[in-house]
Motif scaffolding. Structure first.
Motif, short mmCIF file in Angstrom:
data_model
loop_
_atom_site.label_atom_id
_atom_site.label_comp_id
_atom_site.label_asym_id
_atom_site.label_seq_id
_atom_site.Cartn_x
_atom_site.Cartn_y
_atom_site.Cartn_z
N LEU A 1 -12.57 -5.50 -0.72
CA LEU A 1 -11.04 -5.08 -1.41
C LEU A 1 -10.40 -4.19 -0.62
O LEU A 1 -11.03 -3.08 -0.40
CB LEU A 1 -11.24 -4.84 -2.82
N PHE A 2 -8.95 -4.25 -0.23
CA PHE A 2 -8.40 -3.10 0.14
C PHE A 2 -8.29 -1.93 -0.65
O PHE A 2 -7.86 -2.19 -2.11
CB PHE A 2 -6.98 -3.67 0.61
N THR A 3 -8.36 -0.61 -0.52
CA THR A 3 -8.21 0.33 -1.40
C THR A 3 -6.75 0.88 -1.85
O THR A 3 -6.55 1.47 -2.51
CB THR A 3 -8.93 1.58 -0.80
N GLY A 4 -5.85 0.29 -0.99
CA GLY A 4 -4.31 0.87 -1.10
C GLY A 4 -4.28 2.09 -0.22
O GLY A 4 -3.02 2.56 -0.18
N LYS A 5 -4.92 2.47 0.64
CA LYS A 5 -5.02 3.49 1.53
C LYS A 5 -5.00 3.18 3.03
O LYS A 5 -5.50 2.28 3.23
CB LYS A 5 -5.89 4.70 1.01
N LEU A 6 -4.33 4.07 3.98
CA LEU A 6 -4.38 3.90 5.22
C LEU A 6 -4.97 4.86 5.77
O LEU A 6 -5.23 6.23 5.26
CB LEU A 6 -2.88 3.73 5.77
N ASP A 7 -5.89 4.95 6.96
CA ASP A 7 -6.27 5.97 7.64
C ASP A 7 -5.27 6.68 8.50
O ASP A 7 -4.05 6.45 8.35
CB ASP A 7 -7.69 5.60 8.56
N LYS A 8 -5.70 7.76 9.19
CA LYS A 8 -4.80 8.65 9.97
C LYS A 8 -3.97 7.86 10.96
O LYS A 8 -3.09 8.34 11.51
CB LYS A 8 -5.52 9.82 10.25
#
Length: 120
Positions: A41-48
């Motif tokens: 599942l996608f966490t809703g966050k993006l990395d740097k």
């Protein structure tokens, strides 16, 4: 409102959202023929770097002179996504961080394709 997005790991590799939905639907209908798969599942966050962070991803965080590697998991206790890191083989309980800071983490793999990064 967050969009729900999935990807799925099968014995044939990583697949996108549509394949994840197809496999989950087939399983719910009882027609997946025993095919192994693991939804992520996608966490809703993006990395740097702007890359999406999914449950099961391995994150690298630079602290001081060396990087630390964490795995992303869903925690029922914390009711959300957490980063887990086990310091060494003697440590029974993992270190848990509930605050995934997008500006300092980098997705470097996942627990299926790069499991050696988090072996203890």
């Amino acid at each position: 409102m967050q969009t729900i997005e999935l990807r799925v790991w099968t014995r044939n590799g990583m697949h996108g959202h549509q394949e994840a939905l197809r496999l989950l639907y087939n399983q719910a209908c009882g027609v997946n023929n025993g095919q192994y798969f693991q939804p992520m599942l996608f966490t809703g966050k993006l990395d740097k770097n702007g890359k999406k962070i999914f449950c099961g991803d391995i994150l690298k965080i630079h602290t001081g002179n060396y990087p630390l590697y964490w795995r992303v998991e869903y925690s029922n206790i914390h009711s959300g996504f957490v980063m887990m890191w086990v310091r060494d083989k003697k440590q029974k309980e993992p270190t848990i961080d509930t605050n995934i800071k997008s500006d300092i983490v980098e997705v470097v793999g996942n627990i299926f394709e790069n499991h050696e990064m988090i072996k203890q």
